[in-house]
Write a protein that holds these residues in place. Structure first.
Motif, PDB file in Angstrom:
ATOM      1  N   PHE A 416       0.829  -1.207   0.000  1.00  0.00           N
ATOM      2  CA  PHE A 416       0.000   0.000   0.000  1.00  0.00           C
ATOM      3  C   PHE A 416       0.863   1.257   0.000  1.00  0.00           C
ATOM      4  O   PHE A 416       1.878   1.321   0.695  1.00  0.00           O
ATOM      5  N   GLU A 419      -2.988   3.133   3.064  1.00  0.00           N
ATOM      6  CA  GLU A 419      -3.856   2.018   3.468  1.00  0.00           C
ATOM      7  C   GLU A 419      -5.300   2.466   3.649  1.00  0.00           C
ATOM      8  O   GLU A 419      -5.555   3.604   4.048  1.00  0.00           O
ATOM      9  N   SER A 457      -0.472  -7.441   4.006  1.00  0.00           N
ATOM     10  CA  SER A 457       0.176  -6.169   3.682  1.00  0.00           C
ATOM     11  C   SER A 457       1.693  -6.335   3.780  1.00  0.00           C
ATOM     12  O   SER A 457       2.199  -6.857   4.777  1.00  0.00           O
TER      13      SER A 457
END
Length: 497
Positions: A416, A419, A457
């Motif tokens: 990201f 985010e 992530s």
């Protein structure tokens, strides 16, 4: 308006008129290409082996010439590489475009005196069609950059070889030489990170109007500019209004680009490869790229869900339908015959024939029979970025077949830039979007064969570090959106601190 702008507009209208002529008669145009290819190659080794002189129709051709990928065609290509003449195409090729194959090692794709101009004209015509469609010409007086491979060439049995983008760099027309950046010296820098820094030094003081390259690597260039100058790219280059790209879907990068630039800019999508320059975006308000039917390439299409059948039906341009996923097969004036390019496409229009690249026939996730393709995950991500207002640097998807607990699932590894507020909400949205696009995936979720996807992530620059670790940082290299195994994501996991 400058003289160069006036000349560009006149030439653009001429090219547009030519384009309209062949686009209006697609079947006839392709038939002419087909007949010309067979006529020119009938006395080659390949032509004699496959009885080209006796082929009178596409049906004959399909019976005589099986679909091949690079590995299958390699015995012929090896003879060309060794210096033999008239094996796949009359005489010797001018160049070999060297690419890194995943299963075949290095690939040597021939470029002939007949095929080379089609690569050059494809890029030229894409820009000229943009001028004709929009009337915008101011950019022709500014500086233009293409983030590309090194133009350094080596020789193999008397034939020069290098990366396609590096070979093409030698064919920039004289009227663009003064506008072109980076310098030859900078373009020859092999280390990608050093090269980007040198490009920044050269471009910062210039009036940049056109920037082009694969989105992920242009994004890296933009980020480094912002870090160095502390300003948006659009402030530094106020006349930059055209981005030209190819190789990957731009939509996952669009929000990040607009943030780095500080505004929206026009874009032109291209569909180039070492094997040919296949299509370009000809209208700003139409989805898809115009398939180049007059450029020395004869196209066949096989439905992707039938491709691995024993004898799938091979279709010509007049037989395709909209919104069907096809594997694209090509025969070219560089001597590739019924060649499986590996790309899958979908037609968005049949009058004229426009298409999008939907993925790679070998790049999919189907560990459970779902056959999820790149177009589906990219569409889901594109919808999500608009809804949740987040930004993505890069992402890839892999199956998790053997989780520590519970049902298996798809795992999305996402880097990201910004985010979303909730990864849980995002994962549910992505999963529902994927179910809406792919009925097989939906059935597996409903049938409790799979559980909804999971997001992992990863740290900033993880994808760049991964590409660097395998020697593919920069140039025309790109991350596969999908895999049927966990090789890529396992490497990404190891890079997390």
């Amino acid at each position: 308006m400058s003289l160069k702008s006036i000349a560009a507009k006149i030439f653009a209208n001429y090219i547009k008129h030519q384009t309209n002529r062949w686009a209006a008669q697609p079947v006839v145009t392709q038939q002419k290409v087909f007949q010309q290819l067979l006529k020119q190659a009938k006395d080659t080794k390949f032509g004699r082996d496959h009885y080209f002189s006796k082929i009178n129709s596409f049906k004959d051709f399909a019976q005589q010439v099986p679909v091949r990928d690079y590995e299958d065609l390699k015995p012929y290509i090896n003879r060309v590489v060794e210096g033999e003449e008239s094996i796949l195409w009359p005489g010797k090729p001018l160049y070999f475009a060297k690419t890194s194959g995943t299963t075949s090692g290095a690939k040597y794709i021939p470029l002939t005196k007949e095929s080379m101009p089609t690569h050059i004209n494809g890029a030229r015509n894409a820009i000229l069609n943009y001028i004709s469609a929009t009337g915008k010409t101011d950019f022709v007086d500014g500086k233009m950059i293409f983030l590309q491979g090194s133009p350094k060439l080596t020789s193999k049995n008397g034939i020069q070889l290098g990366r396609l983008s590096g070979i093409v760099a030698h064919f920039v027309p004289s009227y663009l030489q003064k506008n072109r950046l980076p310098s030859l010296e900078t373009n020859c820098i092999e280390d990608w990170e050093d090269k980007v820094e040198a490009i920044i030094e050269e471009t910062l003081p210039e009036n940049m109007t056109v920037i082009s390259g694969i989105p992920s690597w242009v994004q890296m260039y933009f980020e480094r500019i912002y870090q160095k100058a502390g300003k948006k790219v659009g402030e530094i280059f106020p006349n930059f209004n055209l981005f030209i790209y190819g190789g990957v879907n731009f939509e996952p990068y669009r929000a990040k680009f607009e943030n780095l630039i500080g505004r929206k800019v026009d874009s032109i999508e291209l569909f180039p490869a070492s094997e040919g320059f296949f299509a370009y975006q000809d209208q700003q308000d139409q989805k898809g790229m115009l398939l180049r039917l007059d450029a020395g390439i004869f196209y066949e299409f096989i439905k992707a869900d039938e491709f691995f059948n024993e004898n799938p039906k091979r279709l010509t341009i007049g037989e395709v339908e909209k919104d069907v996923n096809y594997v694209m097969i090509i025969s070219t004036n560089a001597g590739l015959w019924a060649y499986n390019l590996g790309d899958t496409v979908m037609f968005t229009s049949l009058k004229p024939y426009r298409l999008i690249v939907s993925g790679r026939i070998k790049h999919f996730t189907s560990a459970f029979g779902e056959h999820v393709i790149a177009k589906e995950v990219e569409a889901a991500m594109g919808e999500a970025t608009k809804k949740f207002k987040f930004q993505v640097a890069e992402f890839t998807v892999a199956p998790q077949i053997d989780p520590e607990e519970g049902l298996p699932y798809h795992e999305w590894f996402i880097e990201f830039e910004k985010e979303p507020n909730s990864l849980e909400e995002l994962s549910l949205f992505l999963d529902k979007s994927l179910q809406a696009q792919n009925s097989y995936y939906k059935d597996l979720i409903i049938g409790k064969i799979l559980k909804p996807l999971k997001i992992t992530s990863v740290q900033k620059n993880s994808f760049q570090e991964y590409m660097k670790s395998i020697g593919k940082l920069g140039g025309q290299n790109k991350i596969p959106r999908l895999a049927n195994d966990r090789k890529i994501v396992t490497a990404l996991e190891k890079l997390q601190k």
